[in-house]
Design a protein around this motif. Sequence first.
Motif, PDB file in Angstrom:
ATOM      1  N   TRP A 173       0.828  -1.209   0.000  1.00  0.00           N
ATOM      2  CA  TRP A 173       0.000   0.000   0.000  1.00  0.00           C
ATOM      3  C   TRP A 173       0.863   1.260   0.000  1.00  0.00           C
ATOM      4  N   VAL A 174       1.916   1.261   0.809  1.00  0.00           N
ATOM      5  CA  VAL A 174       2.800   2.436   0.837  1.00  0.00           C
ATOM      6  C   VAL A 174       3.415   2.644  -0.542  1.00  0.00           C
ATOM      7  N   SER A 175       3.831   1.563  -1.168  1.00  0.00           N
ATOM      8  CA  SER A 175       4.427   1.651  -2.499  1.00  0.00           C
ATOM      9  C   SER A 175       3.453   2.250  -3.503  1.00  0.00           C
ATOM     10  N   ARG A 176       2.199   1.839  -3.455  1.00  0.00           N
ATOM     11  CA  ARG A 176       1.198   2.326  -4.409  1.00  0.00           C
ATOM     12  C   ARG A 176       0.723   3.740  -4.088  1.00  0.00           C
ATOM     13  N   LEU A 177       0.510   4.025  -2.793  1.00  0.00           N
ATOM     14  CA  LEU A 177      -0.084   5.309  -2.411  1.00  0.00           C
ATOM     15  C   LEU A 177       0.936   6.436  -2.266  1.00  0.00           C
ATOM     16  N   ILE A 178       2.146   6.097  -1.869  1.00  0.00           N
ATOM     17  CA  ILE A 178       3.171   7.130  -1.682  1.00  0.00           C
ATOM     18  C   ILE A 178       4.242   6.957  -2.750  1.00  0.00           C
ATOM     19  N   SER A 179       5.102   5.965  -2.580  1.00  0.00           N
ATOM     20  CA  SER A 179       6.103   5.669  -3.618  1.00  0.00           C
ATOM     21  C   SER A 179       6.857   4.402  -3.227  1.00  0.00           C
ATOM     22  N   PRO A 180       7.415   3.709  -4.228  1.00  0.00           N
ATOM     23  CA  PRO A 180       8.235   2.534  -3.924  1.00  0.00           C
ATOM     24  C   PRO A 180       9.456   2.895  -3.066  1.00  0.00           C
ATOM     25  N   GLU A 181       9.978   4.094  -3.262  1.00  0.00           N
ATOM     26  CA  GLU A 181      11.160   4.519  -2.493  1.00  0.00           C
ATOM     27  C   GLU A 181      10.828   4.641  -1.007  1.00  0.00           C
ATOM     28  N   VAL A 182       9.667   5.229  -0.700  1.00  0.00           N
ATOM     29  CA  VAL A 182       9.262   5.354   0.704  1.00  0.00           C
ATOM     30  C   VAL A 182       8.989   3.978   1.286  1.00  0.00           C
ATOM     31  N   ALA A 183       8.339   3.095   0.529  1.00  0.00           N
ATOM     32  CA  ALA A 183       8.072   1.734   1.014  1.00  0.00           C
ATOM     33  C   ALA A 183       9.373   1.017   1.363  1.00  0.00           C
ATOM     34  N   LYS A 184      10.376   1.173   0.514  1.00  0.00           N
ATOM     35  CA  LYS A 184      11.674   0.539   0.774  1.00  0.00           C
ATOM     36  C   LYS A 184      12.335   1.148   2.011  1.00  0.00           C
ATOM     37  N   LYS A 185      12.229   2.466   2.143  1.00  0.00           N
ATOM     38  CA  LYS A 185      12.822   3.167   3.284  1.00  0.00           C
ATOM     39  C   LYS A 185      12.182   2.735   4.603  1.00  0.00           C
ATOM     40  N   VAL A 186      10.849   2.609   4.609  1.00  0.00           N
ATOM     41  CA  VAL A 186      10.114   2.233   5.825  1.00  0.00           C
ATOM     42  C   VAL A 186      10.354   0.775   6.181  1.00  0.00           C
ATOM     43  N   GLY A 187      10.340  -0.106   5.181  1.00  0.00           N
ATOM     44  CA  GLY A 187      10.520  -1.531   5.439  1.00  0.00           C
ATOM     45  C   GLY A 187       9.225  -2.191   5.877  1.00  0.00           C
ATOM     46  N   PRO A 188       9.300  -3.436   6.326  1.00  0.00           N
ATOM     47  CA  PRO A 188       8.100  -4.188   6.666  1.00  0.00           C
ATOM     48  C   PRO A 188       7.353  -3.604   7.867  1.00  0.00           C
ATOM     49  N   CYS A 189       6.051  -3.818   7.869  1.00  0.00           N
ATOM     50  CA  CYS A 189       5.209  -3.450   9.006  1.00  0.00           C
ATOM     51  C   CYS A 189       4.709  -4.734   9.658  1.00  0.00           C
ATOM     52  N   TRP A 190       4.383  -4.625  10.915  1.00  0.00           N
ATOM     53  CA  TRP A 190       3.953  -5.767  11.727  1.00  0.00           C
ATOM     54  C   TRP A 190       5.101  -6.749  11.910  1.00  0.00           C
ATOM     55  N   GLY A 191       4.872  -7.756  12.636  1.00  0.00           N
ATOM     56  CA  GLY A 191       5.897  -8.723  12.988  1.00  0.00           C
ATOM     57  C   GLY A 191       6.834  -8.150  14.028  1.00  0.00           C
ATOM     58  N   LEU A 192       7.539  -9.005  14.681  1.00  0.00           N
ATOM     59  CA  LEU A 192       8.477  -8.573  15.710  1.00  0.00           C
ATOM     60  C   LEU A 192       9.888  -8.564  15.175  1.00  0.00           C
ATOM     61  N   GLY A 193      10.624  -7.511  15.465  1.00  0.00           N
ATOM     62  CA  GLY A 193      12.038  -7.464  15.120  1.00  0.00           C
ATOM     63  C   GLY A 193      12.747  -8.619  15.813  1.00  0.00           C
ATOM     64  N   SER A 194      13.559  -9.341  15.069  1.00  0.00           N
ATOM     65  CA  SER A 194      14.159 -10.544  15.650  1.00  0.00           C
ATOM     66  C   SER A 194      15.647 -10.673  15.399  1.00  0.00           C
ATOM     67  N   GLY A 195      16.194  -9.843  14.513  1.00  0.00           N
ATOM     68  CA  GLY A 195      17.613  -9.975  14.204  1.00  0.00           C
ATOM     69  C   GLY A 195      17.908 -11.091  13.231  1.00  0.00           C
ATOM     70  N   THR A 196      16.875 -11.772  12.703  1.00  0.00           N
ATOM     71  CA  THR A 196      17.104 -12.833  11.731  1.00  0.00           C
ATOM     72  C   THR A 196      17.413 -12.224  10.373  1.00  0.00           C
ATOM     73  N   PRO A 197      18.086 -12.940   9.484  1.00  0.00           N
ATOM     74  CA  PRO A 197      18.437 -12.397   8.172  1.00  0.00           C
ATOM     75  C   PRO A 197      17.209 -11.867   7.435  1.00  0.00           C
ATOM     76  N   GLY A 198      17.335 -10.674   6.872  1.00  0.00           N
ATOM     77  CA  GLY A 198      16.249 -10.062   6.125  1.00  0.00           C
ATOM     78  C   GLY A 198      15.243  -9.329   6.989  1.00  0.00           C
ATOM     79  N   ASP A 199      15.397  -9.367   8.293  1.00  0.00           N
ATOM     80  CA  ASP A 199      14.470  -8.682   9.195  1.00  0.00           C
ATOM     81  C   ASP A 199      14.960  -7.267   9.416  1.00  0.00           C
ATOM     82  N   ALA A 200      14.110  -6.329   9.029  1.00  0.00           N
ATOM     83  CA  ALA A 200      14.496  -4.914   9.140  1.00  0.00           C
ATOM     84  C   ALA A 200      14.452  -4.371  10.565  1.00  0.00           C
ATOM     85  N   GLY A 201      14.006  -5.164  11.491  1.00  0.00           N
ATOM     86  CA  GLY A 201      13.979  -4.708  12.884  1.00  0.00           C
ATOM     87  C   GLY A 201      12.677  -4.049  13.233  1.00  0.00           C
ATOM     88  N   PRO A 202      12.601  -3.079  14.109  1.00  0.00           N
ATOM     89  CA  PRO A 202      13.674  -2.228  14.572  1.00  0.00           C
ATOM     90  C   PRO A 202      14.523  -2.878  15.665  1.00  0.00           C
TER      91      PRO A 202
END
Length: 114
Positions: A65-94
């Motif tokens: 939704w962020v990619s479509r409504l705002i921009s792909p660049e902002v979506a990439k900057k923000v990263g995933p929503c929901w889920g818990l930050g875990s430090g596993t590979p590919g996890d953006a945290g926080p």
Amino acid sequence: MFLRRFCGYYFDIGASQLIIDGRIHLESGTEVMEVRPTCVVLSNGKELPCDLLVTAAGYKNMTEWVSRLISPEVAKKVGPCWGLGSGTPGDAGPYEGELRNMWKPTAQPGLWFQ
């Protein structure tokens, strides 16, 4: 899986009991072929009388939704929503154990998710 990715889990807010009591009916493994004023006709030929038809179609995650409504660049900057930050590979945290980008400032100034 729920604690790591905040998915695969259902929060019951009353619908489960309504299903148990038979007040909400579910049909799966079939398609809606026709919607009529007082019923729905399914691909298996069954006609279901209904007062209300609720469909769950077109779900997209917050990143899409962020990619479509705002921009792909902002979506990439923000990263995933929901889920818990875990430090596993590919996890953006926080941070380990914290929800990702929910109810707090995101990497995009002024953008919050509730």
